[in-house]
Design a protein around this motif. Sequence first.
Motif, mmCIF file in Angstrom:
data_model
loop_
_atom_site.group_PDB
_atom_site.id
_atom_site.type_symbol
_atom_site.label_atom_id
_atom_site.label_comp_id
_atom_site.label_asym_id
_atom_site.label_seq_id
_atom_site.Cartn_x
_atom_site.Cartn_y
_atom_site.Cartn_z
ATOM 1 N N GLN A 47 -1.260 2.334 15.432
ATOM 2 C CA GLN A 47 -0.752 1.732 14.407
ATOM 3 C C GLN A 47 0.074 2.550 13.386
ATOM 4 O O GLN A 47 1.249 2.164 12.888
ATOM 5 N N LYS A 102 4.287 3.412 12.175
ATOM 6 C CA LYS A 102 4.774 3.198 10.608
ATOM 7 C C LYS A 102 5.197 4.669 10.107
ATOM 8 O O LYS A 102 6.075 4.523 8.922
ATOM 9 N N GLU A 145 -2.221 -3.917 2.599
ATOM 10 C CA GLU A 145 -1.086 -4.282 3.527
ATOM 11 C C GLU A 145 -0.776 -5.761 3.202
ATOM 12 O O GLU A 145 0.791 -5.873 3.572
ATOM 13 N N GLN A 146 -1.543 -6.703 2.684
ATOM 14 C CA GLN A 146 -1.048 -7.897 2.182
ATOM 15 C C GLN A 146 -0.725 -8.124 0.950
ATOM 16 O O GLN A 146 -0.225 -9.300 0.390
ATOM 17 N N THR A 147 -0.631 -6.747 0.152
ATOM 18 C CA THR A 147 -0.372 -7.185 -1.249
ATOM 19 C C THR A 147 0.900 -6.556 -1.561
ATOM 20 O O THR A 147 1.518 -5.624 -1.283
ATOM 21 N N GLU A 148 1.835 -7.664 -2.067
ATOM 22 C CA GLU A 148 3.384 -7.130 -2.193
ATOM 23 C C GLU A 148 3.415 -6.065 -3.360
ATOM 24 O O GLU A 148 2.883 -6.241 -4.307
ATOM 25 N N LEU A 184 -3.259 3.277 0.971
ATOM 26 C CA LEU A 184 -3.789 3.186 2.289
ATOM 27 C C LEU A 184 -4.574 4.523 3.031
ATOM 28 O O LEU A 184 -5.521 4.254 3.671
ATOM 29 N N VAL A 190 -7.800 -1.835 3.731
ATOM 30 C CA VAL A 190 -6.597 -1.648 4.401
ATOM 31 C C VAL A 190 -5.817 -3.111 4.751
ATOM 32 O O VAL A 190 -4.788 -3.223 4.214
ATOM 33 N N ARG A 191 -6.416 -3.889 4.897
ATOM 34 C CA ARG A 191 -6.000 -5.405 5.122
ATOM 35 C C ARG A 191 -5.250 -5.769 3.756
ATOM 36 O O ARG A 191 -4.409 -6.477 3.527
ATOM 37 N N SER A 204 2.183 2.403 -0.028
ATOM 38 C CA SER A 204 1.607 2.971 1.097
ATOM 39 C C SER A 204 0.544 4.182 0.841
ATOM 40 O O SER A 204 -0.507 4.199 1.745
ATOM 41 N N SER A 211 2.536 -3.137 -2.975
ATOM 42 C CA SER A 211 1.453 -2.214 -2.623
ATOM 43 C C SER A 211 2.199 -0.887 -2.129
ATOM 44 O O SER A 211 2.593 -0.998 -1.178
#
Length: 272
Positions: A66, A70, A30-33, A40, A26-27, A37, A35
């Motif tokens: 969380q 979203k 979430e940090q991959t430009e 996830l 998940v991290r 949703s 990517s």
Amino acid sequence: GHLIHVFHYSFKGDYQGAAAANAQAVRHFEQTEGSLSLYLHPFLNHQLACYIRLKNLEAGTNIIHQLNRKMEAGSFDWFVYQRLYFLLAMHSKDYELGQQIIRRITSHRRFPYLPRTQSEKWTILQAYLYFLEKSGYIKQAHPKRSGFRPKEFLKAVPLYSRDKRGLNVPILVVSIIILLAGHHYQKAIERIEALEKYQRKYLKLDDAYRSNCFIKMLATLPPAGFHPKAAARKAEKHKKNLDQVPLPVATQAFELEIIPYEDLWEMVLNLL
């Protein structure tokens, strides 16, 4: 690659490791430009499933909070995650939280428009909640507010379960325990016999071991005259077999146990 990492732990029954692997995935996404949703969702679903098996309500609640920030309330995915949240509440013995989740779901303006396959899954969960209310574990909701009609549900169970092969066990089990809560023992005997027939025809020992144990435990009730001490004594061997394969290490789907069988058996004995 992340899924292989997750399955490596899951197949060993290491759900702490699987939950950590899901969190790592998940991290990453979430940090991959760029990517999507949707990448996830498999990991979040699996992470919640891990926390259900581990009965880790706090960690699962954090994920739900969380997700609520979203996604839109009333979306298809929102309903899916709320169902997992309800199962987490049941497995963690927070029955009042489960009641709150059901009320929030059934009162949502989009609930009547859910696909039939989804709305019927919620009906099964409502049946378990009704049992908890009927048995005094939580305060009973007003019938008009709950929207659940126990007589209609029990009448429809034979037809209802025919279309739900994967959910047949929880449907038949909840029909039995609702009858026990109302002290309708003759009708309960008929449902127990139907559940035993289903067990012999469809449940393989390996992938439904815990369900097989619990069905055998329920089957001791009629010969025990629905007496709690006699039933506990007759079911002792099957209860030991159940205890030897706790849910975190069982291979069967966790969705089969809306309330863990150990907890449910204790409730059943308290009803008699």
